[in-house]
Design a protein around this motif. Structure first.
Motif, PDB file in Angstrom:
ATOM      1  N   THR A   1       9.641  49.563  74.217  1.00  0.00           N
ATOM      2  CA  THR A   1       9.892  49.764  75.634  1.00  0.00           C
ATOM      3  C   THR A   1      11.132  48.952  76.007  1.00  0.00           C
ATOM      4  OG1 THR A   1       7.531  49.991  76.035  1.00  0.00           O
ATOM      5  CG2 THR A   1       8.891  49.465  77.934  1.00  0.00           C
ATOM      6  N   CYS A   2      11.968  49.476  76.863  1.00  0.00           N
ATOM      7  CA  CYS A   2      13.171  48.767  77.303  1.00  0.00           C
ATOM      8  C   CYS A   2      12.791  47.580  78.185  1.00  0.00           C
ATOM      9  CB  CYS A   2      14.093  49.713  78.059  1.00  0.00           C
ATOM     10  SG  CYS A   2      14.828  50.974  77.001  1.00  0.00           S
ATOM     11  N   PRO A   3      13.662  46.574  78.275  1.00  0.00           N
ATOM     12  CA  PRO A   3      13.366  45.403  79.101  1.00  0.00           C
ATOM     13  C   PRO A   3      13.089  45.734  80.570  1.00  0.00           C
ATOM     14  CG  PRO A   3      15.259  44.976  77.704  1.00  0.00           C
ATOM     15  CD  PRO A   3      14.920  46.423  77.546  1.00  0.00           C
ATOM     16  N   ASN A   4      13.606  46.875  81.053  1.00  0.00           N
ATOM     17  CA  ASN A   4      13.397  47.249  82.450  1.00  0.00           C
ATOM     18  C   ASN A   4      12.053  47.949  82.677  1.00  0.00           C
ATOM     19  OD1 ASN A   4      13.789  49.796  81.353  1.00  0.00           O
ATOM     20  ND2 ASN A   4      15.754  50.129  82.338  1.00  0.00           N
TER      21      ASN A   4
ATOM     22  N   THR B   1      17.497  54.617  89.737  1.00  0.00           N
ATOM     23  CA  THR B   1      16.118  54.868  89.321  1.00  0.00           C
ATOM     24  C   THR B   1      16.058  55.240  87.852  1.00  0.00           C
ATOM     25  OG1 THR B   1      15.574  55.654  91.546  1.00  0.00           O
ATOM     26  CG2 THR B   1      14.039  56.223  89.776  1.00  0.00           C
ATOM     27  N   GLU B   2      15.350  54.432  87.077  1.00  0.00           N
ATOM     28  CA  GLU B   2      15.167  54.716  85.657  1.00  0.00           C
ATOM     29  C   GLU B   2      14.114  55.807  85.488  1.00  0.00           C
ATOM     30  OE1 GLU B   2      16.701  53.467  82.891  1.00  0.00           O
ATOM     31  OE2 GLU B   2      18.065  52.339  84.161  1.00  0.00           O
ATOM     32  N   ILE B   3      14.462  56.839  84.742  1.00  0.00           N
ATOM     33  CA  ILE B   3      13.537  57.936  84.482  1.00  0.00           C
ATOM     34  C   ILE B   3      12.863  57.753  83.123  1.00  0.00           C
ATOM     35  CG2 ILE B   3      13.389  60.431  84.103  1.00  0.00           C
ATOM     36  CD1 ILE B   3      15.652  60.666  86.218  1.00  0.00           C
ATOM     37  N   ALA B   4      13.606  57.255  82.144  1.00  0.00           N
ATOM     38  CA  ALA B   4      13.062  57.000  80.805  1.00  0.00           C
ATOM     39  C   ALA B   4      14.019  56.098  80.048  1.00  0.00           C
ATOM     40  CB  ALA B   4      12.849  58.300  80.045  1.00  0.00           C
ATOM     41  N   CYS B   5      13.478  55.351  79.092  1.00  0.00           N
ATOM     42  CA  CYS B   5      14.319  54.499  78.253  1.00  0.00           C
ATOM     43  C   CYS B   5      13.539  54.101  77.011  1.00  0.00           C
ATOM     44  CB  CYS B   5      14.749  53.250  79.028  1.00  0.00           C
ATOM     45  SG  CYS B   5      15.880  52.172  78.115  1.00  0.00           S
ATOM     46  N   VAL B   6      14.206  54.107  75.865  1.00  0.00           N
ATOM     47  CA  VAL B   6      13.642  53.591  74.617  1.00  0.00           C
ATOM     48  C   VAL B   6      14.652  52.657  73.979  1.00  0.00           C
ATOM     49  CG1 VAL B   6      12.157  55.581  74.160  1.00  0.00           C
ATOM     50  CG2 VAL B   6      14.457  55.519  73.217  1.00  0.00           C
ATOM     51  N   GLU B   7      14.152  51.730  73.196  1.00  0.00           N
ATOM     52  CA  GLU B   7      15.014  50.796  72.480  1.00  0.00           C
ATOM     53  C   GLU B   7      14.609  50.807  71.011  1.00  0.00           C
ATOM     54  OE1 GLU B   7      16.292  46.751  74.062  1.00  0.00           O
ATOM     55  OE2 GLU B   7      14.731  46.209  72.611  1.00  0.00           O
ATOM     56  N   PHE B   8      15.611  50.819  70.129  1.00  0.00           N
ATOM     57  CA  PHE B   8      15.337  50.775  68.695  1.00  0.00           C
ATOM     58  C   PHE B   8      16.503  50.082  68.000  1.00  0.00           C
ATOM     59  CE2 PHE B   8      17.742  54.585  69.456  1.00  0.00           C
ATOM     60  CZ  PHE B   8      18.552  54.746  68.354  1.00  0.00           C
ATOM     61  N   ASP B   9      16.295  49.668  66.767  1.00  0.00           N
ATOM     62  CA  ASP B   9      17.348  49.028  65.991  1.00  0.00           C
ATOM     63  C   ASP B   9      18.116  50.087  65.210  1.00  0.00           C
ATOM     64  OD1 ASP B   9      16.411  46.543  66.857  1.00  0.00           O
ATOM     65  OD2 ASP B   9      15.024  46.381  65.166  1.00  0.00           O
ATOM     66  N   GLY B  10      19.435  49.974  65.258  1.00  0.00           N
ATOM     67  CA  GLY B  10      20.282  50.920  64.548  1.00  0.00           C
ATOM     68  C   GLY B  10      21.299  50.194  63.674  1.00  0.00           C
ATOM     69  N   ALA B  11      21.491  50.706  62.477  1.00  0.00           N
ATOM     70  CA  ALA B  11      22.515  50.179  61.571  1.00  0.00           C
ATOM     71  C   ALA B  11      23.734  51.080  61.708  1.00  0.00           C
ATOM     72  CB  ALA B  11      22.006  50.149  60.140  1.00  0.00           C
TER      73      ALA B  11
ATOM     74  N   ASN C   1      31.249  58.869  67.444  1.00  0.00           N
ATOM     75  CA  ASN C   1      32.468  58.074  67.432  1.00  0.00           C
ATOM     76  C   ASN C   1      32.088  56.620  67.650  1.00  0.00           C
ATOM     77  OD1 ASN C   1      35.047  57.140  67.525  1.00  0.00           O
ATOM     78  ND2 ASN C   1      35.523  58.000  69.523  1.00  0.00           N
ATOM     79  N   LEU C   2      31.877  55.886  66.563  1.00  0.00           N
ATOM     80  CA  LEU C   2      31.429  54.506  66.641  1.00  0.00           C
ATOM     81  C   LEU C   2      32.617  53.557  66.683  1.00  0.00           C
ATOM     82  CD1 LEU C   2      28.620  54.623  63.935  1.00  0.00           C
ATOM     83  CD2 LEU C   2      28.361  54.799  66.407  1.00  0.00           C
ATOM     84  N   PRO C   3      32.663  52.683  67.692  1.00  0.00           N
ATOM     85  CA  PRO C   3      33.756  51.723  67.738  1.00  0.00           C
ATOM     86  C   PRO C   3      33.594  50.584  66.736  1.00  0.00           C
ATOM     87  CG  PRO C   3      32.303  51.427  69.615  1.00  0.00           C
ATOM     88  CD  PRO C   3      31.812  52.622  68.872  1.00  0.00           C
ATOM     89  N   LEU C   4      32.365  50.361  66.254  1.00  0.00           N
ATOM     90  CA  LEU C   4      32.068  49.292  65.305  1.00  0.00           C
ATOM     91  C   LEU C   4      31.338  49.868  64.105  1.00  0.00           C
ATOM     92  CD1 LEU C   4      30.586  46.725  67.860  1.00  0.00           C
ATOM     93  CD2 LEU C   4      32.895  46.701  66.907  1.00  0.00           C
ATOM     94  N   GLY C   5      31.345  49.134  63.007  1.00  0.00           N
ATOM     95  CA  GLY C   5      30.601  49.564  61.833  1.00  0.00           C
ATOM     96  C   GLY C   5      30.174  48.362  61.015  1.00  0.00           C
ATOM     97  N   GLY C   6      29.192  48.559  60.154  1.00  0.00           N
ATOM     98  CA  GLY C   6      28.740  47.500  59.274  1.00  0.00           C
ATOM     99  C   GLY C   6      27.855  46.465  59.952  1.00  0.00           C
ATOM    100  N   ILE C   7      27.271  46.819  61.101  1.00  0.00           N
ATOM    101  CA  ILE C   7      26.410  45.874  61.806  1.00  0.00           C
ATOM    102  C   ILE C   7      25.109  46.559  62.241  1.00  0.00           C
ATOM    103  CG2 ILE C   7      28.265  44.401  62.666  1.00  0.00           C
ATOM    104  CD1 ILE C   7      28.086  45.892  65.333  1.00  0.00           C
ATOM    105  N   THR C   8      24.098  45.749  62.485  1.00  0.00           N
ATOM    106  CA  THR C   8      22.839  46.246  63.030  1.00  0.00           C
ATOM    107  C   THR C   8      22.747  45.774  64.474  1.00  0.00           C
ATOM    108  OG1 THR C   8      21.763  46.256  60.876  1.00  0.00           O
ATOM    109  CG2 THR C   8      20.325  46.198  62.794  1.00  0.00           C
ATOM    110  N   VAL C   9      22.414  46.689  65.363  1.00  0.00           N
ATOM    111  CA  VAL C   9      22.366  46.404  66.792  1.00  0.00           C
ATOM    112  C   VAL C   9      21.072  46.951  67.388  1.00  0.00           C
ATOM    113  CG1 VAL C   9      24.880  46.421  67.060  1.00  0.00           C
ATOM    114  CG2 VAL C   9      23.594  48.552  67.367  1.00  0.00           C
ATOM    115  N   GLN C  10      20.759  46.518  68.597  1.00  0.00           N
ATOM    116  CA  GLN C  10      19.677  47.125  69.362  1.00  0.00           C
ATOM    117  C   GLN C  10      20.319  48.208  70.219  1.00  0.00           C
ATOM    118  OE1 GLN C  10      17.974  43.836  71.508  1.00  0.00           O
ATOM    119  NE2 GLN C  10      16.461  43.492  69.927  1.00  0.00           N
TER     120      GLN C  10
END
Length: 150
Positions: free
Chosen positions: A24-27, A138-148, A119-128
């Motif tokens: 779940t997103c922080p919001n 108004t937030e309608i939906a949000c998910v958070e996951f880790d991406g490499a 079109n990724l501005p960065l590479g070689g990193i893991t981010v949330q």
């Protein structure tokens, strides 16, 4: 013996249909019942520069009725949130990704984000990564996951 063959045939199918793990997103925005990023079933999900990316949220329950839904992506790196530029034509989620606009509060809908050339501005990193939908503030939906990012 036959039941073992049936089980052996079903297990790979279930593994392929497994959703992508998410948080779940922080919001505390609503989350979809199901969520997939490509064929990712464990984190971090590989996001490959220049390759297509498809993310699907299923059975999202909108908290509001609206005819304008904006898609957004936020990337968090070392605690710093950065807006992630998505193609302008994908920002209007009603025109690209939702087949049931206008949304009706309390009614479920599905959303598909598809970018044929990430079109990724960065590479070689893991981010949330946060993928969300909103109507103004108004937030309608949000998910958070880790991406490499590759």
């Amino acid at each position: 013996m036959f039941k073992y063959l049936v089980v052996a045939a079903i297990i790979p199918v279930l593994a392929l249909a497994s959703p992508t793990p998410f948080r779940t997103c922080p919001n505390n925005a609503p989350v979809p019942e199901t969520f997939t990023v490509g064929d990712c079933t464990s984190l971090p999900c590989p996001i490959v520069r220049g390759q297509p990316l498809e993310a699907k949220g299923g059975n999202i329950i909108s908290p509001v009725s609206t005819s304008t839904v904006e898609a957004y992506i936020t990337v968090s790196l070392a605690g710093l949130d950065l807006d992630f530029p998505i193609p302008e034509e994908l920002v209007d989620a009603c025109a690209n990704g939702i087949n049931s606009c206008p949304l009706v509060a309390g009614q479920p809908f599905d959303y598909v984000f598809y970018d044929d050339d990430m079109n990724l501005p960065l590479g070689g990193i893991t981010v949330q990564i946060r993928v969300g939908l909103r109507d103004g503030a108004t937030e309608i939906a949000c998910v958070e996951f880790d991406g490499a990012l590759i």
